[in-house]
Design an enzyme around this catalytic site. Structure first.
Site, PDB file in Angstrom:
ATOM      1  N   GLU A 210       0.833  -1.208   0.000  1.00  0.00           N
ATOM      2  CA  GLU A 210       0.000   0.000   0.000  1.00  0.00           C
ATOM      3  C   GLU A 210       0.866   1.257   0.000  1.00  0.00           C
ATOM      4  O   GLU A 210       0.594   2.214  -0.725  1.00  0.00           O
ATOM      5  CB  GLU A 210      -0.950   0.006   1.211  1.00  0.00           C
ATOM      6  CG  GLU A 210      -2.004  -1.098   1.205  1.00  0.00           C
ATOM      7  CD  GLU A 210      -3.080  -0.911   0.143  1.00  0.00           C
ATOM      8  OE1 GLU A 210      -3.052   0.072  -0.613  1.00  0.00           O
ATOM      9  OE2 GLU A 210      -3.966  -1.794   0.063  1.00  0.00           O
ATOM     10  N   ASP A 355      -4.487  -9.646  -8.203  1.00  0.00           N
ATOM     11  CA  ASP A 355      -4.747  -8.745  -9.335  1.00  0.00           C
ATOM     12  C   ASP A 355      -3.519  -8.024  -9.894  1.00  0.00           C
ATOM     13  O   ASP A 355      -3.136  -8.200 -11.048  1.00  0.00           O
ATOM     14  CB  ASP A 355      -5.839  -7.732  -8.957  1.00  0.00           C
ATOM     15  CG  ASP A 355      -5.628  -7.088  -7.575  1.00  0.00           C
ATOM     16  OD1 ASP A 355      -4.645  -7.424  -6.894  1.00  0.00           O
ATOM     17  OD2 ASP A 355      -6.455  -6.239  -7.187  1.00  0.00           O
ATOM     18  N   GLU A 459     -18.546  -6.039  -3.004  1.00  0.00           N
ATOM     19  CA  GLU A 459     -17.158  -6.517  -2.910  1.00  0.00           C
ATOM     20  C   GLU A 459     -17.015  -7.946  -3.459  1.00  0.00           C
ATOM     21  O   GLU A 459     -16.035  -8.270  -4.095  1.00  0.00           O
ATOM     22  CB  GLU A 459     -16.700  -6.429  -1.450  1.00  0.00           C
ATOM     23  CG  GLU A 459     -15.236  -6.709  -1.222  1.00  0.00           C
ATOM     24  CD  GLU A 459     -14.283  -5.631  -1.778  1.00  0.00           C
ATOM     25  OE1 GLU A 459     -14.744  -4.662  -2.418  1.00  0.00           O
ATOM     26  OE2 GLU A 459     -13.064  -5.776  -1.591  1.00  0.00           O
ATOM     27  N   GLU A 478     -12.066   0.099 -10.126  1.00  0.00           N
ATOM     28  CA  GLU A 478     -11.715  -0.871 -11.169  1.00  0.00           C
ATOM     29  C   GLU A 478     -12.639  -0.859 -12.388  1.00  0.00           C
ATOM     30  O   GLU A 478     -12.174  -0.940 -13.525  1.00  0.00           O
ATOM     31  CB  GLU A 478     -11.646  -2.294 -10.576  1.00  0.00           C
ATOM     32  CG  GLU A 478     -10.405  -2.567  -9.748  1.00  0.00           C
ATOM     33  CD  GLU A 478     -10.419  -1.909  -8.369  1.00  0.00           C
ATOM     34  OE1 GLU A 478     -11.481  -1.387  -7.963  1.00  0.00           O
ATOM     35  OE2 GLU A 478      -9.377  -1.908  -7.706  1.00  0.00           O
ATOM     36  N   THR A 564      -0.852   0.850 -10.780  1.00  0.00           N
ATOM     37  CA  THR A 564      -2.060   0.181 -10.275  1.00  0.00           C
ATOM     38  C   THR A 564      -2.887   1.103  -9.385  1.00  0.00           C
ATOM     39  O   THR A 564      -4.072   0.847  -9.142  1.00  0.00           O
ATOM     40  CB  THR A 564      -1.707  -1.130  -9.544  1.00  0.00           C
ATOM     41  OG1 THR A 564      -2.913  -1.865  -9.309  1.00  0.00           O
ATOM     42  CG2 THR A 564      -1.019  -0.867  -8.216  1.00  0.00           C
TER      43      THR A 564
HETATM   44  C1  DMJ Z   1      -6.239   0.500  -5.228  1.00  0.00           C
HETATM   45  O1  DMJ Z   1      -5.454   0.841  -4.161  1.00  0.00           O
HETATM   46  C2  DMJ Z   1      -5.428  -0.100  -6.336  1.00  0.00           C
HETATM   47  O2  DMJ Z   1      -6.134  -0.024  -7.513  1.00  0.00           O
HETATM   48  C3  DMJ Z   1      -5.049  -1.529  -6.050  1.00  0.00           C
HETATM   49  O3  DMJ Z   1      -4.335  -2.116  -7.100  1.00  0.00           O
HETATM   50  C4  DMJ Z   1      -6.261  -2.347  -5.763  1.00  0.00           C
HETATM   51  N1  DMJ Z   1      -7.104  -1.767  -4.776  1.00  0.00           N
HETATM   52  C5  DMJ Z   1      -7.361  -0.357  -4.755  1.00  0.00           C
HETATM   53  C6  DMJ Z   1      -8.650   0.065  -5.359  1.00  0.00           C
HETATM   54  O4  DMJ Z   1      -9.683  -0.775  -5.231  1.00  0.00           O
END
Ligand code: DMJ
Length: 628
Positions: A210, A355, A459, A478, A564
């Site tokens: 994170e 992911d 979710e 997403e 991401t």
């Molecule tokens: C974000 O922090 C990023 O996109 C991560 O790759 C996945 N989760 C969250 C958003 O849902």
């Protein structure tokens, strides 16, 4: 007469019960949904398999498609070859019903302008309120109109503490969105605020992943954009800027490095304390995405500052995970022990825990041009198509259920459960980047169907029951991300309609007094007092870009990619100059013994970096302290 009354009574009771269940839990069928693809998964016959169970008897074509590994057709069921006689993916839109055509085949310019304005206003409502009520804390509580920092009273509250580090998270995460919106003045103000007020010398235990994607990624993105000599956003040079954002990024990365020490596999610990390194009571388990999605940010940092340490540890982690994939399926699991290399979570899917691992294999290749990254990506993509993708071969024609990517056991490809999660909705965007637009269209359509039903994405959604399994929606980006990338790939107005729908439902369902709030329950629309930072860095950014055709990102000669966390980075020659494989030939792909193995074995870390790994970053910390 009496038995008739009993039957009628029972029928009435049944109807009433159904209504009650539907009203209370929202588990009823989707009514009035109008979409050209019908998702009629009827998988009641699927037997859910536990670890070690045998595959069910093949009873029908669908199951055969699932389990017949001897049939090569079944393995490569979806990728459409170049000379396929199938119609273009656009036929998906062209062959819709009249009503569908009337609704989706155009999108007036004036409406685009209006929607762009709405997306901009959405960002500022969240951002301004964060600055007013929450800064310098990490997040905004949009209902109470106050700030939120780490949960110091409850260190085990990782839902909060993994992300919030007492470092003005939301401000940092939002930096490049300000530029995307063209607000250079506020971007400059925000950059100065970060430089003047943010320090990572904090007693905060955060998740490496994170901190990397939200903080490190944003800092290097803002630094690169600020100093880009091609001036994609006009001349935005900041007077007296002396690479402070890069120094901050470097400082943070150095503080994350202890996660890569004392791990026998090279797979990092999931959390570090920014002041003290890995906590003594740290667990030895991490998820694949958490450990294997550091390469983009660490690689850019290494290439910017000329210190390969960061890229090296990130690559070592990816390679270690990669080498643990199943020989049978080519798939990875979702949770691994970093000391033993044993898979603790054997579930292989596209969503939570996995992911961005896939995403960063492809994006690293795009950014750095490392062929090995692409080799890994295409191999795992092939495995995904063979083992996770179920349903008919083609997206929009043929018999059988439309395709869907399910969660399977990594060792035998058997279905582990009947839910998909909302994180998986990013995958169509990745498929677009990989050129597999047809599959992207189809998977996106599936997720949009769910969004249409709830005005949000639960979710987890159970595709067998056609009902949500886990009901919250924390403003995730997403689906918008995939919508934006699909629009860029197809320019089909359908995706503008999708974006408009998403914007309107966010306004309707999540807007509160001081911002946008997490939906606690996608059916009853009750809320939680939290606005995650990715709402500003991703959700609003992608929505704005969807409607802003003339954005410098779209018009510039440079090409850009999104991390991401939605941070913008240019695909820059600087990052592709030296090939990693050439620099470190001993880091041979797939652990194959390099030709000159005896020489390679003798190259210790000291020679690669001049100093033992630990000394390097201790020195870097000293250096950073000296800087501040
Ligand atoms: C974000 O922090 C990023 O996109 C991560 O790759 C996945 N989760 C969250 C958003 O849902």
């Amino acid at each position: 007469m009496q038995w008739r009354l009993v039957v009628v009574g029972l029928l009435v009771l049944r109807v009433l019960l159904n209504c009650a269940v539907w009203l209370v839990f929202g588990l009823g069928p989707s009514w009035g949904f109008d979409f050209p693809i019908k998702f009629t998964f009827n998988l009641n016959k699927i037997e859910l398999l536990q670890d070690g169970d045998q595959a069910p008897v093949k009873t029908n074509a669908w199951l055969q498609h699932m389990y017949d590994d001897r049939n090569p057709q079944a393995k490569t069921c979806s990728k459409i070859s170049g000379n396929s006689s199938k119609k273009s993916y656009l036929s998906f839109f062209q062959e819709g019903r009249d009503e569908y055509d009337r609704k989706y085949s155009s999108f007036p310019d004036a409406l685009k302008v209006k929607m762009r304005g709405m997306a901009r206003a959405m960002f500022y409502f969240g951002y301004d309120n964060y600055m007013k009520f929450a800064f310098p804390e990490d997040e905004l509580n949009p209902i109470a109109c106050e700030g939120r920092g780490p949960d110091v009273l409850n260190p085990s509250n990782i839902n909060i503490n993994d992300v919030l580090g007492n470092y003005s998270l939301t401000l940092i995460d939002a930096l490049d969105t300000l530029l995307v919106l063209g607000n250079v003045t506020e971007f400059h103000r925000a950059v100065k605020l970060v430089i003047d007020t943010v320090s990572f010398d904090k007693d905060s235990t955060v998740q490496v992943f994170e901190a990397n994607i939200r903080i490190l990624g944003s800092l290097i993105s803002a630094h690169i954009l600020l100093t880009d000599s091609r001036h994609p956003f006009g001349d935005i040079a900041l007077k007296d800027y002396d690479n402070e954002l890069l120094h901050l990024a470097h400082d943070l990365a150095v503080r994350l490095l202890p996660a890569f020490e004392n791990t026998s596999t090279g797979i990092p610990y999931p959390r570090v304390n920014l002041k003290r390194g890995v906590p003594p009571d740290s667990i030895n388990e991490t998820c694949t995405a958490g450990a294997g999605s550091l390469l983009v940010e660490f690689g850019i940092l290494s290439r910017l500052i000329g210190d390969s340490t960061f890229e090296w540890v990130a690559r070592r982690a990816v390679k270690a995970l990669w080498n643990l994939r199943s020989n049978e399926t080519g798939l990875l699991g979702n949770v691994v022990n970093i000391q033993t290399g044993q898979w603790v979570g054997k579930q292989s899917g596209l969503g939570a825990g996995m992911d961005s691992f896939y995403e960063y294999l492809l994006k690293s290749y795009i950014l750095f041009g490392e062929k090995e990254d692409y080799r890994m990506f295409s191999a795992v993509y092939e495995s995904i198509q063979s083992h996770l993708r179920r349903g008919r071969e083609s997206c929009n024609e043929g018999d059988g259920d439309p395709p869907l990517y399910v969660n399977v056991n990594m060792f035998n490809g058997q279905i582990m459960n009947t839910w998909i999660d909302s994180l998986q909705a990013f995958f169509p965007g990745l498929q677009v980047l990989n050129g597999d637009v047809e599959n992207a269209i189809c998977l996106h359509a599936f997720y949009y169907a769910i969004w249409k039903r709830f005005g949000a994405l639960p979710e987890r959604y159970n595709w067998q029951l056609q009902a949500p399994d886990v009901l919250f929606y924390p403003l995730r980006p997403e689906l918008v991300e995939s919508t934006y990338l699909l629009y860029q790939a197809t320019k089909n107005p359908f995706y503008l309609h999708v974006g408009m729908d998403i914007l309107e439902s966010l306004e309707k369902n999540t807007k509160v007094r001081c911002g946008y709030a997490t939906l606690h329950h996608v059916v009853d629309k009750s809320k939680e007092d939290r606005m995650e930072s990715f709402f500003l860095s991703e959700t609003c950014k992608y929505l704005y870009l969807l409607f802003d055709e003339d954005n410098p990102l779209h018009k510039s000669e440079s090409k850009y990619i999104f991390t991401t966390e939605g941070h913008v980075v240019p695909i820059d020659q600087r990052f592709r100059e030296k090939s990693w494989e050439d620099q470190f030939p001993c880091e041979a792909p797939n652990n194959e013994p390099p030709a000159n193995i005896s020489n390679c074995e003798r190259i210790p870390d000291e020679r690669r970096y001049g100093l033992p790994l630990k000394s390097i970053y201790m020195r870097q910390i000293d250096h950073m302290v000296g800087l501040s």
